[in-house]
Design a protein around this motif. Structure first.
Motif, PDB file in Angstrom:
ATOM      1  N   UNK A 108      20.246  -5.661 -28.999  1.00 23.39           N
ATOM      2  CA  UNK A 108      19.065  -5.090 -28.370  1.00 23.39           C
ATOM      3  C   UNK A 108      18.007  -6.181 -28.313  1.00 23.39           C
ATOM      4  N   UNK A 109      17.236  -6.218 -27.245  1.00 19.16           N
ATOM      5  CA  UNK A 109      16.225  -7.249 -27.048  1.00 19.16           C
ATOM      6  C   UNK A 109      14.905  -6.773 -27.622  1.00 19.16           C
ATOM      7  N   UNK A 110      14.423  -7.483 -28.637  1.00 19.66           N
ATOM      8  CA  UNK A 110      13.149  -7.155 -29.278  1.00 19.66           C
ATOM      9  C   UNK A 110      12.293  -8.417 -29.313  1.00 19.66           C
ATOM     10  N   UNK A 111      11.135  -8.336 -28.685  1.00 20.01           N
ATOM     11  CA  UNK A 111      10.196  -9.468 -28.665  1.00 20.01           C
ATOM     12  C   UNK A 111      10.884 -10.765 -28.236  1.00 20.01           C
ATOM     13  N   UNK A 112      11.738 -10.665 -27.219  1.00 17.43           N
ATOM     14  CA  UNK A 112      12.369 -11.859 -26.674  1.00 17.43           C
ATOM     15  C   UNK A 112      13.564 -12.355 -27.442  1.00 17.43           C
ATOM     16  N   UNK A 113      13.984 -11.660 -28.509  1.00 15.53           N
ATOM     17  CA  UNK A 113      15.142 -12.092 -29.292  1.00 15.53           C
ATOM     18  C   UNK A 113      16.219 -11.016 -29.243  1.00 15.53           C
ATOM     19  N   UNK A 114      17.466 -11.464 -29.129  1.00 14.09           N
ATOM     20  CA  UNK A 114      18.592 -10.546 -29.188  1.00 14.09           C
ATOM     21  C   UNK A 114      18.890 -10.220 -30.648  1.00 14.09           C
TER      22      UNK A 114
END
Length: 481
Positions: free
Chosen positions: A390-396
């Protein structure tokens, strides 16, 4: 079966082996309906909630229905696709309240009614037992047109007594059991629907036709011996199939929307992945293809509770309370014996079973193309097409990623707030049945982490409650270029 002289349906004692086999599997589910709420923890007649019983599928006599607001009938409508020369098995199941009186033996050989009687490992008290009753019909589909068929039935009043003795053989007392007369009818009809499919709208009505009428001070408990309790139907054709009322085909949806299901709800009761040839019309709402939890070691008669909690609390009853439960009802006594005999490995299996979540780290599952996301459009979080992140704040973020926890105030409690600012490792990305995303997390420094991980037990957070840690501590997924 049909009476050849009159052309009217008659009851049968048993169905053909193939039909009986299908219905036997469905009865395991139906038993949970039949005895739902029959006797609740702490399984004693003296408990207040066990004095307010029989809440589901109660069909009272018409005279009492007119003054109480309760129902004397239940109506099932569903879609049925028969085959040529088909017959349909109809099985009505219900409990009949049997009133039990406790009497103590007197020195002169007579008996007197008492509120309780202590006897060995039991403390006997007055109680309404539930005797299971069944009406079985096998109906040719060709007879169901027009007004269909009607099968009336009547159960005669009955009275019996059971003498009780002490361990030394001396007469201690007796139990008097009385059953009132119960009368009812099963009405089954069908009419064809327009279109090329040959589908029938099947209607099955169960009604209490008893003539008992209340006097001015009659209470519900006076009507219950004359009622059909936990009434429900099982339907199974020899060759035909049913369509789901919960999730019908698109062409059938308008017809299903107009079905009248009153005081009951029909669901497909065959095992998942098999032919839809058994239908359970239940007084409680179920999903299609319901199943008994494989961890459940036996009936606890309270589906709103967790098996482990009930088993542990039951085992913690005092010996006096257990004796009273055993004297309340044979089924209550069986629950006590079950709770006392459960080994630790069975109790461990009861704990923490989760079926509402599916693991999207499995390459064969997860969110695929075209699924509706849970988040608002334009948010900075998105479910990755790779199905495991899942993508959170630009990080996978996925299994193995390190995160900092920040439980929000909207959907948390004090225990979650204690974890604010702690770090942990993501064990899995999960979706629930509503499509919401959850992160299963093991908290750093938790001394029980290895045990929880081995048992598949984690703490769950939504994506807006975690923050990815910086590179070097951020797990296997680097920041997007």
């Amino acid at each position: 079966m049909t009476d050849t002289a009159t052309g009217t349906p008659t009851a049968v004692d048993a169905f053909a082996p193939e039909l009986e086999e299908r219905l036997a599997a469905a009865r395991r589910i139906a038993d949970a309906v039949l005895f739902e709420g029959y006797v609740l923890y702490p399984y004693r007649a003296s408990a207040a909630k066990n004095r307010l019983r029989w809440q589901f599928g109660v069909l009272v006599p018409p005279g009492y229905a007119a003054v109480s607001g309760e129902s004397a009938h239940q109506r099932t409508e569903c879609l049925f696709e028969p085959r040529s020369g088909d017959r349909i098995a109809v099985e009505l199941r219900f409990l009949r309240a049997r009133r039990r009186t406790v009497q103590r033996a007197l020195p002169d050989g007579e008996f007197e009614t008492v509120p309780e009687l202590e006897l060995g490992d039991r403390v006997l008290q007055p109680w309404d037992e539930g005797a299971e009753e069944t009406v079985r019909l096998l109906l040719p589909v060709e007879l169901l047109g027009g007004d269909g068929v009607v099968h009336p039935f009547r159960l005669a009043a009955a009275r019996d007594e059971e003498h009780l003795t002490h361990d030394d053989g001396e007469v201690a007392g007796r139990l008097l059991r009385e059953s009132a007369a119960v009368a009812g009818a099963v009405r089954v009809s069908a009419r064809p629907l327009p279109g090329p499919y040959g589908t029938l709208l099947l209607t099955a009505v169960v009604e209490n036709t008893g003539g008992w009428t209340p006097d001015g001070g009659a209470r519900r408990e006076d009507a219950l011996p004359h009622a059909l309790v936990s009434a429900h139907l099982l339907l199974a054709p020899e060759r035909g199939t049913f369509l789901s009322v919960t999730d019908p085909p698109r062409w059938a949806a308008p017809v299903v929307a107009g079905c009248r299901n009153e005081h009951t709800w029909p669901v497909l009761a065959n095992p998942p992945g098999t032919r839809d040839d058994v239908l359970l019309s239940s007084p409680i709402i179920l999903e299609d293809h319901p199943r008994i939890a494989p961890e459940s070691p036996g009936p606890l008669y309270d589906a709103t509770e967790i098996d482990e909690i009930l088993a542990l609390r039951t085992a913690a009853l005092t010996e006096r309370e257990k004796r009273e439960a055993r004297g309340t009802d044979e089924r209550a006594g069986a629950v006590i014996d079950l709770a006392d005999s459960l080994p630790p490995e069975v109790l461990e299996r009861l704990h923490g079973a989760v079926r509402a979540l599916r693991d999207v780290t499995d390459p064969g599952s997860g969110s695929g193309e075209g699924e509706q996301p849970w988040w608002d459009p334009g948010a900075d979080r998105d479910v990755d097409p790779g199905r495991d992140r899942i993508l959170i704040d630009g990080r996978h973020i996925g299994a193995g990623s390190r995160v900092r926890l920040g439980p929000g105030r909207r959907r948390t409690d004090a225990q979650d707030l204690f974890l604010h600012g702690r770090t942990g490792v993501v064990e899995a990305v999960l979706h629930d049945v509503d499509g919401s995303v959850h992160l299963a997390v093991t908290v750093d420094g938790d001394p029980g982490a290895d045990l929880w991980r081995a048992q598949g037990r984690f703490r769950y957070f939504q994506p807006d409650e975690v923050t990815p840690l910086d590179d070097g501590d951020g797990g296997p997924f680097a920041e997007e270029a």
